[in-house]
Write an enzyme that holds these catalytic residues in place. Sequence first.
Site, PDB file in Angstrom:
ATOM      1  N   TYR A 167       0.786  -1.229   0.000  1.00  0.00           N
ATOM      2  CA  TYR A 167       0.000   0.000   0.000  1.00  0.00           C
ATOM      3  C   TYR A 167       0.824   1.288   0.000  1.00  0.00           C
ATOM      4  O   TYR A 167       0.268   2.380  -0.030  1.00  0.00           O
ATOM      5  CB  TYR A 167      -0.943  -0.005   1.215  1.00  0.00           C
ATOM      6  N   HIS A 215      -8.136   0.698  -6.604  1.00  0.00           N
ATOM      7  CA  HIS A 215      -7.413  -0.075  -5.590  1.00  0.00           C
ATOM      8  C   HIS A 215      -5.945   0.308  -5.649  1.00  0.00           C
ATOM      9  O   HIS A 215      -5.356   0.340  -6.740  1.00  0.00           O
ATOM     10  CB  HIS A 215      -7.576  -1.580  -5.807  1.00  0.00           C
TER      11      HIS A 215
END
Length: 146
Positions: free
Chosen positions: A22, A99
Amino acid sequence: MQVLVLNGANLNALAERDPALYGGMSYPELETRIYGWAKELGCSVRCIQTNHEGEFIDTCHEARRWVDGVIVNPGAWTHYSYAIRDALELFAVSVVEVHLSDITSREEWRRVSVIEDVVDHRVIGKGPDGYQEALVFLARKGKVKR
Ligand code: DQA
């Protein structure tokens, strides 16, 4: 152009989650980036993050009164929440699924998106820049009814 950027479960913990997946940017930093990109594009953006599925859905319903385009990252709800899928289907404006990580190359269950058939565009695995791409998509498209 009024855009809702709606982030779901656990995205508030961004800088504490696996940086290999991330990145190192915190959620407040991400919001600051999004507001900056929106300004460059002449869009007005409202960023909301919630860890509560019902609140995510209520936000979608409420936004139908003012929004011209929607960017969503529902987090793990992406993979199983038909309630969120149905809420997104109600939008008469374009919806972009974002995403940060590449869900298509992760665990089997993450490869499934139950929202993919109700969104107009998907940006996957491009990190924070994915939100910029989503904003550019919406700014180019304008307020278009699907
Ligand atoms: C995510 C991917 C999801 O599988 C995960 O549950 C998240 C974040 C992403 O942005 O890569 O919380 O949506």
